[in-house]
Scaffold this motif. Sequence first.
Motif, mmCIF file in Angstrom:
data_model
loop_
_atom_site.group_PDB
_atom_site.id
_atom_site.type_symbol
_atom_site.label_atom_id
_atom_site.label_comp_id
_atom_site.label_asym_id
_atom_site.label_seq_id
_atom_site.Cartn_x
_atom_site.Cartn_y
_atom_site.Cartn_z
ATOM 1 N N GLY A 467 18.265 -4.344 1.365
ATOM 2 C CA GLY A 467 17.777 -2.671 1.801
ATOM 3 C C GLY A 467 16.735 -2.397 1.428
ATOM 4 O O GLY A 467 17.279 -1.179 2.345
ATOM 5 N N ILE A 468 16.018 -2.635 0.976
ATOM 6 C CA ILE A 468 14.958 -1.731 0.383
ATOM 7 C C ILE A 468 14.101 -1.356 1.266
ATOM 8 O O ILE A 468 13.625 -2.529 2.460
ATOM 9 C CB ILE A 468 14.170 -1.926 -0.949
ATOM 10 N N VAL A 469 13.455 -0.380 1.944
ATOM 11 C CA VAL A 469 12.877 0.496 2.706
ATOM 12 C C VAL A 469 11.659 0.321 2.176
ATOM 13 O O VAL A 469 10.298 -0.128 2.823
ATOM 14 C CB VAL A 469 13.325 1.237 4.284
ATOM 15 N N SER A 470 11.767 1.576 1.147
ATOM 16 C CA SER A 470 10.331 2.583 0.331
ATOM 17 C C SER A 470 11.001 2.358 -0.842
ATOM 18 O O SER A 470 11.941 3.258 -1.029
ATOM 19 C CB SER A 470 10.172 3.538 1.287
ATOM 20 N N ASP A 471 10.926 1.898 -1.563
ATOM 21 C CA ASP A 471 10.806 2.169 -3.245
ATOM 22 C C ASP A 471 9.881 3.257 -3.882
ATOM 23 O O ASP A 471 8.890 3.348 -3.644
ATOM 24 C CB ASP A 471 10.789 1.157 -4.055
ATOM 25 N N VAL A 472 10.599 4.066 -4.793
ATOM 26 C CA VAL A 472 9.454 5.096 -5.324
ATOM 27 C C VAL A 472 8.259 4.350 -6.660
ATOM 28 O O VAL A 472 7.535 5.276 -7.082
ATOM 29 C CB VAL A 472 11.097 5.393 -6.612
ATOM 30 N N TYR A 473 8.325 3.257 -6.970
ATOM 31 C CA TYR A 473 7.467 2.460 -7.230
ATOM 32 C C TYR A 473 5.800 2.359 -6.381
ATOM 33 O O TYR A 473 5.254 2.688 -7.151
ATOM 34 C CB TYR A 473 8.260 1.374 -8.313
ATOM 35 N N LEU A 474 6.509 1.755 -5.029
ATOM 36 C CA LEU A 474 5.489 1.590 -4.845
ATOM 37 C C LEU A 474 4.845 3.166 -4.656
ATOM 38 O O LEU A 474 3.392 3.087 -4.195
ATOM 39 C CB LEU A 474 5.859 0.576 -3.368
ATOM 40 N N ASN A 475 5.799 3.803 -3.720
ATOM 41 C CA ASN A 475 4.985 4.961 -2.945
ATOM 42 C C ASN A 475 4.531 5.750 -4.268
ATOM 43 O O ASN A 475 3.864 6.449 -3.638
ATOM 44 C CB ASN A 475 5.855 5.433 -3.061
ATOM 45 N N GLY A 476 4.991 6.032 -5.573
ATOM 46 C CA GLY A 476 3.738 6.624 -6.790
ATOM 47 C C GLY A 476 2.921 6.583 -6.664
ATOM 48 O O GLY A 476 2.680 7.513 -7.046
ATOM 49 N N VAL A 477 2.622 5.081 -6.783
ATOM 50 C CA VAL A 477 1.689 4.582 -6.711
ATOM 51 C C VAL A 477 0.730 5.417 -5.854
ATOM 52 O O VAL A 477 -0.278 5.586 -5.604
ATOM 53 C CB VAL A 477 1.378 3.311 -6.618
ATOM 54 N N TRP A 478 0.850 4.855 -4.401
ATOM 55 C CA TRP A 478 0.382 5.276 -2.969
ATOM 56 C C TRP A 478 0.325 6.550 -3.018
ATOM 57 O O TRP A 478 -0.611 6.891 -2.812
ATOM 58 C CB TRP A 478 1.030 4.355 -1.642
ATOM 59 N N ALA A 479 0.824 7.634 -3.900
ATOM 60 C CA ALA A 479 0.472 8.583 -4.116
ATOM 61 C C ALA A 479 -0.662 8.981 -4.785
ATOM 62 O O ALA A 479 -1.603 9.948 -4.263
ATOM 63 C CB ALA A 479 1.847 9.849 -3.875
ATOM 64 N N ALA A 480 -0.306 8.737 -6.287
ATOM 65 C CA ALA A 480 -1.182 8.652 -7.049
ATOM 66 C C ALA A 480 -3.100 8.489 -6.429
ATOM 67 O O ALA A 480 -3.806 8.830 -6.515
ATOM 68 C CB ALA A 480 -0.998 8.417 -8.317
ATOM 69 N N SER A 481 -2.469 6.625 -5.442
ATOM 70 C CA SER A 481 -4.396 6.420 -5.210
ATOM 71 C C SER A 481 -4.685 7.567 -3.857
ATOM 72 O O SER A 481 -6.190 7.128 -4.020
ATOM 73 C CB SER A 481 -3.864 5.062 -4.588
ATOM 74 N N LEU A 482 -3.961 8.483 -3.327
ATOM 75 C CA LEU A 482 -4.428 8.571 -2.882
ATOM 76 C C LEU A 482 -5.395 10.251 -2.929
ATOM 77 O O LEU A 482 -6.792 10.729 -2.159
ATOM 78 C CB LEU A 482 -3.319 9.400 -1.207
ATOM 79 N N GLU A 483 -5.203 10.695 -4.113
ATOM 80 C CA GLU A 483 -6.481 11.857 -4.455
ATOM 81 C C GLU A 483 -7.885 10.912 -5.031
ATOM 82 O O GLU A 483 -8.412 11.971 -4.736
ATOM 83 C CB GLU A 483 -5.117 12.650 -5.131
ATOM 84 N N ARG A 484 -7.450 9.911 -5.888
ATOM 85 C CA ARG A 484 -8.110 9.550 -6.511
ATOM 86 C C ARG A 484 -9.407 9.056 -4.802
ATOM 87 O O ARG A 484 -10.594 8.683 -5.144
ATOM 88 C CB ARG A 484 -8.426 7.987 -7.001
ATOM 89 N N PHE A 485 -8.945 7.633 -3.369
ATOM 90 C CA PHE A 485 -9.176 7.369 -2.716
ATOM 91 C C PHE A 485 -10.215 9.781 -2.531
ATOM 92 O O PHE A 485 -11.667 8.685 -2.066
ATOM 93 C CB PHE A 485 -8.731 7.343 -1.848
#
Length: 880
Positions: A467-485
């Motif tokens: 039932g996963i839609v958005s897990d904390v692992y994927l989105n923690g990495v996504w959030a961190a990558s945005l600042e570097r991008f």
Amino acid sequence: MRRTLFVLALAAAHAAAASAQTIAPFDLGRSPIALSGDARAGQYVSAVGRRAIAMGTEDGAFELWSWPYKWMHDFRLSFRVPKYAQSIPGRDVARSVLVRPEGVTITYAYETFTVRQTVFASIDLPAVMMLLEVDAIRPMEIIASFIPDLHLAWPASLGGQYVAWHSGAKAFVFSESRRKVSAFLGSPAVTQASDVPAHMLSAAPPQFTIGVGSASERYTEPRLGEPPGGNVNIHAKYIPIVLAGGEMPRDSVLALYRRLLEPGAIEREWKKRAAHADSIRTQQVSVVTGDADLDRAVEWAKVNLDESMVCNPDLGCGLVAGYGLSGAASDRPGFGWFFGGDASINSFAMSAVGQHELVRDGALKFFAKYQRADGKIAHEISQGAGKVDWFGAYPYAFYHGDTTPFWILAFGEYWKQTADTATVRALWVNVKKAYEWSRKCDTDSDGLMENTCAGAGALEVGDLQEGIVSDVYLNGVWAASLERFARMAEAMGEPKLAAEARAEHERAIAALDGKLWIPSKGQYAFAVLEQGKINETMTAWPATAMAFDVFDKAKGRQMAERMARSDLMTDWGARPLSTTSKLFDPLHYNNGAVWPFVTGWVATAQFRYGNPHAGWQALRAIANTTFDEARGRNPEVISGRVYKALDTAVPQQFFATSMILTPLLRGMMGLEVDAPAGTLTVAPWLPPGQGEATIRNLAVGALRVDLVVTDGASWSGGRTLVVYPTPGATPRTPLRVRFAPARGGVAEGVLHPGDASLRLALPAPRGWEVVLEGSAAPAIGERSTHPRIVATRTVGDEYQVTVEASAGSRVMLLVQPPAGASLAAADADVRVSQISNDFVVVDTLHKLFARHTSFVEVPMPTGGADGDGYVRREITFRRK
């Protein structure tokens, strides 16, 4: 007299024969990080080059590859002596092993001989070499046997394989019907070889024999009643065995094989290996913490990560995930193929220690080359991918969704460390495509990428992913990558894109905090589920976001304390799933087994969010794995109840190894390099009693600096950071340095061109300190039993320490109040014993704790233990 002359003549004949068999002896040297001990059956060893690898076990069984071909497995030595008709298996007399970055040496010992077998791979040729050093008192024969494979790495395949004896080369030739793939395995010392069937692989292991002492006659023992003839002293150093092979014309392979046996060739190959190992040790970041095991684990971590670079003739040079034996039934060399997520994760450590070329070429350029047209970065690429339709016919290449934001994050961290704007510009189209692909997987514009669009994140197997839609692992990495991008977009002259990425970053953080924070539990949930439901299961996966400072500091601190408890933590690391979950299984890959990889995120998170004692305990747990099973290597996954790697674990797993360096440098030492901005932040927390640390060869762009940090408690005086240009390095631009120890205070300064050093100083902290007595590394096979500090907090004049230990045990602490104060415990059953000022504490760790310090004995509750037998207690201390 005549018998004595015969023995002397026989010895002379032996010496002449040995000279014809051997290459000129040379000094193998000594490695300062070598590890040695008894040879243990089944324990993994490896000797790794860019194009070839020998993997085996400490009792002498090896499999040999040159990418992407597996040539053989179960290569073994056995020994025939005059006393017996049957040969003595090497595994029965393997006594010790020496592991060093250059290669592996196994010592076999029997009453009449000692044989040392040194195995190493060329750093840059598709070749493996062995050197045999023999010391014997009777003539003997060494028999090398193996089971031929000549297979491509999974899932590719070959047909028409065969092995034949080539008498001119004194070697077995491996080939197939087209003669496009060939290898030679042999030795100039071979005196006999087994016959093998034509045009096929032999069912019986082929073997060749090396006569040592005499190739034509056998020593005869004196008959009963005859006087002993004395010893025949036979020394052979070195007898070479060489494997060379690959996808090239047979004549080219034979030429390579013969070239390696020319005078001085093997010595040159060994010395290249030794020089390479020395450069890793002396030219990359080194750390002196005062903890010898941790410092040595750091050195081995650098070696392992360097060995992750593999050059495949079809695919190019890239970073692989790990190595393990494929054995008889498989052609999968552990995780010895290319994983984009692993490469990115490992790049954080590799960039930090100065392995910049490997990161640039093996993680960034390599995976950019195989980027999907829509921007997604490949999850995995098999060594055999060049021989099959890997990206079309197989479902694995783009299985994971976290790989793409991890690659963006890795690129940003590399750029911050190196200021290599040229590489950013060269691959900027790829980076933007990766960003756009990731952004489009936020299909409902709530700020979170959806696993349903992107692919797997934290989990690959198990019911927790239902039932996963958005897990904390994927989105923690996504959030961190945005600042570097956003930073890279500015550097590329795209301010509008940078602003868009920053808005995405703020939206992602707000969504993580708004949807996954559970105030009643003081923790972050695991995932958003279908229909907006939340999976509140306690896991270690939020630590990944915390390692990059994604979460709110206060909430993150609560989560850090929660992750330090025994339902996640063991004496050897962190389980990804709490033991309180009904899905917990200590042997399940995702649902309970301990991963050093996960433990590294937890350790880094603990340091970044103000819970350093727990971070230190987790860091030490990972470092210990370097020495307990495969010497110098770190296992992929360990049982969640017993300190023993799972049978299915890859024994040399690089995202386990990198999690020695990332928590140490980013966490404990608090290093933040921002070379494009010309800044360096050092925010250390050093364990009490280890008040000084040295870091050498830290790269800040083109500049390299050495750091000496003192960060003691109040008993040790002030705190300092001294920054020196590394010898031979000259600052060309000013370097702004910020010193912000975890114990409080900030000092700033500038290292200008021409400066010999920069010294920043802070007064001694005025806080509390605590040390846990009796904590030790676990032994293989043990359960978690050691006490641990879960958290410490200062609230006004009170100091709160939360500990966990076995029910009914007694925990011993050393507690020091702020300077000039004494302490009392709030609970009557906690015994406090003041150490007098003239008390001498001789233990290295505690030698500075003598003044104004108390021994504290804490009785733990006898009931309410969890599944590991732990109970928790909070002790409050007050000044008096």
